[in-house]
Every structure is written in structure tokens, then in C-alpha cells.
Scaffold this active site. Structure first.
Site, PDB file in Angstrom:
ATOM      1  N   ASP A 151     -27.406  11.372   8.471  1.00 36.05           N
ATOM      2  CA  ASP A 151     -26.623  10.385   7.707  1.00 36.05           C
ATOM      3  C   ASP A 151     -25.272  10.154   8.399  1.00 36.05           C
ATOM      4  O   ASP A 151     -24.786  11.009   9.143  1.00 36.05           O
ATOM      5  CB  ASP A 151     -26.451  10.807   6.243  1.00 36.05           C
ATOM      6  N   GLU A 182     -24.892  15.094   4.497  1.00 33.48           N
ATOM      7  CA  GLU A 182     -23.773  15.922   4.929  1.00 33.48           C
ATOM      8  C   GLU A 182     -22.465  15.190   4.676  1.00 33.48           C
ATOM      9  O   GLU A 182     -21.470  15.786   4.285  1.00 33.48           O
ATOM     10  CB  GLU A 182     -23.903  16.273   6.413  1.00 33.48           C
TER      11      GLU A 182
HETATM   12 ZN   LIG Z   1     -20.938  15.434  11.030  1.00 35.30          ZN
END
Ligand SMILES: [Zn+2]
Length: 404
Positions: free
Chosen positions: A81, A146
Site C-alpha cells: 500500500d 502499513e
Molecule cells: Zn513504508
């Protein structure tokens, strides 16, 4: 010594560009995990897609892939992501075009961290082609969460690994750890972080009749002065000194003739291995209580720990990655614990973990980009790391055992 391997079954630069073309802004998968899964499956990896959801949070897709059944299992952890590109017209090239031009890979995620995923995939592919999987296993622990709340990503994947008796023995996280040049810095730990709110409860009243009121602002100011005067430590072997910051003071009083009823302040502490989140909460509560007692004031503290500090003690695994960097680039990297938090804070409960990736200068910015040569060099470093790890596989398996 060859820096690039012409026989690589995966070209890391082309693969990084392909991953950038997947618009995987958190929580969207964007085709990035599909693409990685397809490549890893072709190499012989067994892939598990691990979507997680819970009420109030976005559903997030994740991928765990492993090749080999023998121990030790060397894991690469990362995220596909990316943060939003902002205004796409501010970019010199489209943020999701995956442009490679004049030796530079452009686009959102080039540095953070599709470039390093491509580099590790290329390094693993080359190793597997040359050596097979007799000496141990290689795995990928890749989340799509994340850059977001990190609720439905790495934490739940690690629980899934536990439930399936899937053991990772050592882990390298591909976050961009180098401030300006490849090879400058390996992160061997991170500081912890805890947030607290200090509330002073007084009694509202007219400013002309202060004996009928109790102004909470001086109480809060006294508490903050006491907290600001604390010296938490002088730093430790691997860490800079812990730091307490007052981040906001709020009274929200619009009137000029009213003593307010409450006043509130927030603090954040970034702390090293001399403390735990709880020991700091206790310290702040004791400090504030002493002020409250002295002033006969009502002061309360609420707290939330974002993460504890951790450090992977220098040893064979730290040496191996430092030597791999030195072998390819001819420079000895600094071992650091600076910066914000990362998913390494969760992985450290499972196995020794280090972070080494690309240069972070442009991450999260407009015109994120990395030199293609850096991605090739990083591939060579990861290849050296994999070679070295499995050459001493028995020792690494034993190191993990001895840690319990
Ligand atoms: Zn990162």
C-alpha cells in the site's frame, strides 16, 4: 564482483515499475498483491491471501508466501500500500504511470516501498534458481495496511502464522532506511511512543469573583512545567535520549470575563530502552499527582501506548546485513534506532528483525522516485544477504532457538 546478474528471472527495475502501476492507495489492493502473488507463484512459492476485516475499519488484503519447508525461514516483510499522491498534476510524471526515465524510477511507492519489494523478489528468484531451497525457506510477509491504521495487516498476519505453526526465524523489513544515499543506515530498532492527555478540572466563574471559582489553567501550567522539567535519560548504547513533547494546550475559552472550567494538554513521549510505555505513564501520573496535591487541584492523566521500544542486539544477523552492504557498496552502514515507528514493532515479538531498504528522501512527497541503479544495488545486497544466511543456516537456526 557482479552488481547485476544478467540471468535474473526477475528484472527488479521493470518489476518495481509494474508494481507502481498498481494504484494501491491504502486500503485498496490495486492489483499490487495480485501481481506479486503471480510472480512468486511462478517461482514456486505457496501463496496465502489473508484478507482481514473488523467493524469500523476497512477490509485489507495481505499476502504471505513461502518457498521451501526447511528451517530456518528468512522472511522479507513489507507493504504494497502507498500514501495518496495528492494533486496528481503537481507531479512531473503521473504518480501511477511507473515511468523509468534517464535511469530513474518515478511514481508513488518507488521508495516506500515497491522498489525494495521488487529488489527482494529478484534476489530471491536468483538465489532459488542457483541454490534451490534445501538450506532453508524464504518467505514474504506483505501487508496492504502499513500506511493506514495498521489494524488489519501485519498484526493479524503474525497471529495467523502462529495459529498455522508457521515460523519465521529472521526478518528483514524493506522500509526506506537511508536518509540520502544507499548503504548509509540500517535500522536495528525503534524508539517507543506513548500519547497522554492531562486534564485540569476547575470551577467556572466570573473573573471579577475569583474566590468563587477555581481556575484550572494555572494548575495545568504548573503540571506541564513539572513534566517539561523531567530529564528522562541521557540516551543509551543504541538510542538517543528519550523526549517528552507538549503537543497542544487547549482551553477553548472564547470569553474575556469567564474563568474556564477545564483545561487540557496533550503530550507525546518518544522513548528508548530505559523505559516502557507503562513506566512512563506511571512517571507522568506521579509527577502530575504531586503537583495536584501541592495545589489542591484536580488533575487527571489518560494514556495510550502506540508501541514499545525495541532493539535487535548486534550479533550474527546484524553483522550479516552490514557485511552485505559493505560488500556491494564498499561502505559500512550506521546502525540506527532513529525515526518513527514501523511494522517491525510487531515483528520483533516473533523473531530478530532489521530494516534496510532504499533512500527515503522523496517518500510520501510529490515526485517520489529512486535511481534505478539503487534498486539494482539493493538487489545485489539482498542477494548477498540470502546467500550468507543460508551458508550459515545451521547457526541462524540455532540463534533463533537460543532466543527461545
Ligand atoms: Zn513504508
Amino acid at each position: 564482483m557482479p552488481v547485476t546478474d544478467k540471468a535474473l528471472p526477475i528484472d527488479p527495475v521493470a518489476f518495481a515499475a509494474e508494481l507502481i502501476r498498481c494504484p494501491s492507495v491504502t486500503p485498496a489492493e490495486g492489483g499490487a498483491l495480485d501481481l506479486l502473488e503471480e510472480r512468486l507463484t511462478a517461482l514456486g512459492f505457496t501463496c496465502h491471501r489473508l484478507p482481514f476485516e473488523e467493524p469500523g475499519e476497512d477490509r485489507v488484503d495481505n499476502l504471505y508466501a513461502r518457498i521451501g519447508t526447511a528451517a530456518p525461514n528468512l522472511c522479507f516483510a513489507g507493504h504494497t500500500d502507498v500514501v495518496p499522491p495528492g494533486n496528481a498534476s503537481d507531479w512531473q510524471v503521473g504518480p501511477f504511470e511507473g515511468t523509468v526515465k534517464d535511469g530513474v524510477i518515478w511514481g508513488r511507492g518507488a521508495a516506500d516501498m515497491k522498489g525494495s519489494i521488487a529488489a527482494f523478489a529478484a534476489a530471491a528468484a536468483a538465489y532459488i534458481k542457483a541454490q534451490g531451497t534445501e538450506a532453508g525457506s524464504i518467505s514474504f510477509l506483505i501487508t496492504g495496511d502499513e500506511e493506514g491504521p495498521a489494524v488489519n495487516g501485519t498484526v493479524k498476519m503474525l497471529d495467523w502464522l502462529d495459529r498455522h505453526n508457521e515460523q519465521i526465524d529472521h526478518c528483514v523489513v524493506g522500509e526506506p532506511t537511508n536518509p540520502h544515499e544507499l548503504g548509509e543506515m540500517i535500522k536495528i530498532g525503534r524508539r517507543g511512543s506513548v500519547n497522554m492527555v492531562i486534564t485540569a478540572q476547575g470551577k467556572q466563574g466570573h473573573v471579577a469573583y475569583p474566590h468563587l471559582a477555581d481556575n484550572p489553567v494555572p494548575h495545568l501550567v504548573a503540571a506541564l512545567a513539572a513534566l517539561d522539567a523531567l530529564e528522562l535519560d541521557q540516551g543509551t548504547e543504541h538510542f538517543q535520549p528519550s523526549n517528552l513533547e507538549i503537543t497542544t494546550v487547549d482551553v477553548a475559552n472564547e470569553a474575556t470575563n469567564v474563568i474556564p472550567a477545564t483545561a487540557r494538554a496533550r503530550i507525546n513521549i518518544r522513548f528508548n530502552d530505559r523505559h516502557t510505555g507503562q513506566s512512563l505513564i506511571d512517571l507522568v501520573k506521579n509527577t502530575v499527582s504531586a503537583v495536584a496535591a501541592k495545589r489542591d487541584a484536580t488533575l487527571t492523566v489518560s494514556a495510550k501506548i502506540s508501541g514499545e521500544s525495541f532493539v535487535t542486539q548486534p550479533g550474527p544477523f546484524v553483522d550479516l546485513i552490514a557485511r552485505s552492504v559493505e560488500h556491494v557498496l564498499g561502505r559500512a552502514p550506521e546502525l540506527s534506532t532513529t525515526g518513527g515507528t514501523s511494522d517491525a514493532r510487531f515483528i520483533k515479538n516473533h523473531c530478530p528483525v532489521l530494516e534496510f531498504g532504499l533512500v527515503g528522501e522523496t517518500m510520501h512527497k510529490v515526485d517520489e522516485r529512486v535511481p534505478a541503479h539503487d534498486v539494482e544495488q539493493l538487489t545485489a545486497i539482498y542477494r548477498r544477504l540470502i546467500d550468507g544466511y543460508f551458508a550459515e543456516a545451521a547457526a541462524f537456526a540455532a540463534e533463533k532457538q537460543s532466543r527461545g
